[in-house]
Design an enzyme around this catalytic site. Structure first.
Site, PDB file in Angstrom:
ATOM      1  N   ARG A   1       3.678   5.764  -1.366  1.00 56.69           N
ATOM      2  CA  ARG A   1       3.563   5.319   0.038  1.00 56.69           C
ATOM      3  C   ARG A   1       3.565   6.508   0.998  1.00 56.69           C
ATOM      4  NH1 ARG A   1       8.039   1.565   1.875  1.00 56.69           N
ATOM      5  NH2 ARG A   1       6.681   1.451   3.678  1.00 56.69           N
TER       6      ARG A   1
ATOM      7  N   ILE B   1      -4.747   5.243   7.488  1.00 61.87           N
ATOM      8  CA  ILE B   1      -3.663   5.147   8.456  1.00 61.87           C
ATOM      9  C   ILE B   1      -2.320   5.132   7.730  1.00 61.87           C
ATOM     10  CG2 ILE B   1      -2.620   3.711  10.253  1.00 61.87           C
ATOM     11  CD1 ILE B   1      -5.468   2.898  11.011  1.00 61.87           C
ATOM     12  N   ARG B   2      -1.546   6.191   7.889  1.00 60.25           N
ATOM     13  CA  ARG B   2      -0.276   6.321   7.163  1.00 60.25           C
ATOM     14  C   ARG B   2      -0.494   5.832   5.718  1.00 60.25           C
ATOM     15  NH1 ARG B   2       4.866   6.183   9.548  1.00 60.25           N
ATOM     16  NH2 ARG B   2       5.361   4.542   8.096  1.00 60.25           N
TER      17      ARG B   2
ATOM     18  N   GLU C   1     -11.926  -2.785   6.753  1.00 57.98           N
ATOM     19  CA  GLU C   1     -11.945  -3.825   7.794  1.00 57.98           C
ATOM     20  C   GLU C   1     -11.891  -3.248   9.210  1.00 57.98           C
ATOM     21  OE1 GLU C   1      -9.426  -3.042   5.873  1.00 57.98           O
ATOM     22  OE2 GLU C   1      -7.505  -3.231   6.915  1.00 57.98           O
TER      23      GLU C   1
ATOM     24  N   CYS D   1      -4.816  -0.773   1.723  1.00 56.25           N
ATOM     25  CA  CYS D   1      -3.659   0.013   2.162  1.00 56.25           C
ATOM     26  C   CYS D   1      -2.348  -0.659   1.725  1.00 56.25           C
ATOM     27  CB  CYS D   1      -3.726   0.243   3.672  1.00 56.25           C
ATOM     28  SG  CYS D   1      -2.609   1.544   4.221  1.00 56.25           S
TER      29      CYS D   1
ATOM     30  N   GLY E   1      -0.827  -3.355   6.747  1.00 57.73           N
ATOM     31  CA  GLY E   1       0.355  -3.762   7.497  1.00 57.73           C
ATOM     32  C   GLY E   1       1.541  -3.016   6.923  1.00 57.73           C
ATOM     33  N   GLU E   2       2.713  -3.585   7.046  1.00 59.15           N
ATOM     34  CA  GLU E   2       3.911  -2.941   6.504  1.00 59.15           C
ATOM     35  C   GLU E   2       4.387  -3.695   5.270  1.00 59.15           C
ATOM     36  OE1 GLU E   2       5.274  -0.038   7.116  1.00 59.15           O
ATOM     37  OE2 GLU E   2       3.640   0.296   8.534  1.00 59.15           O
TER      38      GLU E   2
ATOM     39  N   HIS F   1      -9.091   1.509   5.098  1.00 59.52           N
ATOM     40  CA  HIS F   1      -9.264   0.226   5.790  1.00 59.52           C
ATOM     41  C   HIS F   1     -10.735  -0.074   6.097  1.00 59.52           C
ATOM     42  CE1 HIS F   1      -4.993  -0.483   6.532  1.00 59.52           C
ATOM     43  NE2 HIS F   1      -4.878   0.792   6.817  1.00 59.52           N
TER      44      HIS F   1
END
Lengths: 196, 295
Positions: free
Chosen positions: A111, A140-141, A178, A84, A52-53, A176
């Site tokens: 990050r 992802i990022r 998941e 992440c 997430g963020e 990830h």
């Protein structure tokens, strides 16, 4: 100790892909519980910090004493697994930019280190102590682990970089698991709940 | 059955990371910073917020590239930007600049009145608006990795967002009750790809995340659409057209996470100052509606 009671996995659910972790635990057949408040720590045996963020999650962690609860949980030698954003939260040091963190694990994490979304990728990584087969890793990022402390063991690498690290009962992945159908990494984490 | 490639997995993956969060419309770097500090999980760069587009009229285009770059520099969260419907050259430019998500949006003036962008070949993911299941599945068929219900942007009125979320979720529920041989007729009726209709009938949900947009102005609005099935919310004019944007932004972020806890939504709603002035959609000239754009 030695109790046959089923272990319950808490999943931090203030923002992010907590539902994907829940779906993974459903497939494995392990009970879980969403954690949004300090009181939700009651009755959980391990904790997952999802993707997430981190800037969003930190608002909830620092303003509502959740950060202290997570630190106390980890200090109690309970298993914690971050993916992440979760790995960033667990780090002792965060770069690009510096920001608040839980500081559970002796790693430095940068990050968005691969770039933006167009630089996100799916890789086949190696985790020799976890699996004989290569593991599908979705970045992802994603962050990059720039430094690992003496107490930290690198369990997995992709493109030469450490992407899965362990320190006692703590596990952190910059990818990830998941988001894939592969249960290997989650099963490895669940092993850590066996003797607690 | 509907299947997708690794690139789509990454596109949907980023949408998964935004779940439970708030994506805020911003028009410059300063607003983007306010949004990030308030806990936004992403910002949407655009030239003018929908309420101003509505008021000022004229052609609404992709935002200035200079401003988009300034926003990308100012924040660490993902940055989205809007392209006009069918304007694949704007989309190519946004992808080239490195925008994290492209919104092919009805809020801007459409560039093509028949065709949407063919979204599959892009590395950048797309989000598209939808008012019903057929529209949502057509967009996914074109390669959208996230759907947001359209609502009525810039109205400050939640009624259309509710209508669209209810339409999509009830149409999906209905699909799960149909027999196999009824699916083709349903696909014809919806104007949607058969494989996707079949997928939804078996899974009871969209194959990509389903967010809500268009008219969310208060913490209770966010709670309402989340309870109706939204997985995250977009807030446009609602924040920077209110009297205290930073405070309201923070309150909507908290209400979105705790959407099913009325005591917390109540706390978030206290002492917020004035919400944006809303519009009565029922009295609106249908020609002024943004939601009817898209085919």
């Amino acid at each position: 100790m030695g109790s046959k009671k089923e272990k319950v996995i808490g999943i931090l659910a203030v923002q992010g892909d907590f539902a994907m972790h829940a779906a993974m635990l459903d497939r494995i057949g392990v009970p879980w519980k969403l954690v949004k408040h300090v009181e939700d720590f009651e009755g959980i045996d391990a904790l997952i910090l999802p993707g997430g963020e981190t800037t969003t999650m930190l608002k909830f962690l620092t303003e509502r004493k959740l950060a202290d609860a997570i630190k106390a949980f980890a200090n109690d030698n309970k298993p914690v697994f971050g993916t992440c954003a979760g790995a960033i939260l667990m780090a002792k040091e965060v770069l690009n930019p510096e920001q608040e963190r839980l500081g559970l694990m002796d790693i430095s994490v940068e990050r968005n280190a691969y770039g933006r979304q167009i630089d996100s990728s799916v890789q086949q990584g190696e985790c020799p102590e976890v699996s004989d087969e290569p593991i599908e890793m979705v970045f992802i990022r994603a962050p990059i682990i720039r430094r690992v402390g003496k107490e930290v063991k690198v369990l997995g690498r992709s493109q030469g970089l450490p992407v899965l690290v362990e320190q006692g009962k703590l596990l952190a992945a910059t990818f990830h698991p998941e988001l894939t159908g592969d249960e290997t990494i989650h099963r490895y984490f669940l092993e850590k709940t066996k003797d607690c | 059955m509907w299947e997708y490639d690794q690139q789509m997995k990454l596109k949907i993956g980023l949408a998964e990371m935004l779940k439970g969060g708030v994506i805020m419309d911003v028009t410059n770097a300063e607003q983007a910073k306010i949004a990030e500090d308030a806990g936004a999980c992403s910002v949407m760069a655009l030239e003018r917020v929908p309420a101003d587009i509505r008021k000022e009229g004229g052609v609404a285009r992709m935002a200035s590239i200079r401003v988009i770059k300034e926003i990308m520099k100012a924040v660490t969260i993902p940055v989205m930007a809007k392209a006009r419907i069918g304007h694949f050259a704007e989309a190519q430019v946004l992808e080239n600049v490195g925008v994290d998500y492209i919104d092919e949006s009805e809020v801007l003036t459409p560039a093509d009145e028949e065709h949407h962008i063919h979204k599959w070949p892009y590395k950048a993911p797309f989000v598209c608006g939808a008012r019903n299941l057929g529209e949502a599945l057509r967009r996914i068929g074109e390669g959208a990795a996230m759907i947001r219900t359209k609502g009525e942007a810039g109205s400050g009125n939640i009624v259309e967002a509710v209508r669209h979320m209810r339409a999509i979720t009830s149409e999906m529920r209905l699909l799960t009750t149909l027999r196999e041989e009824e699916l083709m007729a349903k696909a014809k009726e919806l104007g949607a790809p058969f494989d996707l209709v079949k997928w939804v009938s078996q899974n009871g949900k969209l194959p990509v995340p389903n967010f809500s947009a268009g008219g969310i102005a208060t913490p209770a609005d966010a709670s309402l659409v989340m309870q109706l099935g939204a997985e995250a919310v977009f807030v446009g004019s609602g924040i920077f057209k209110s009297s205290d944007p930073a405070k309201r932004a923070k309150a909507i972020v908290r209400a979105t996470t705790h959407y099913n806890e009325p005591a917390i939504v109540a706390e978030c709603s206290e002492e917020l100052g004035e919400a944006m002035r809303g519009l009565d959609v029922a009295k609106m000239d249908p020609k002024e509606m943004l939601q009817t754009r898209g085919w």
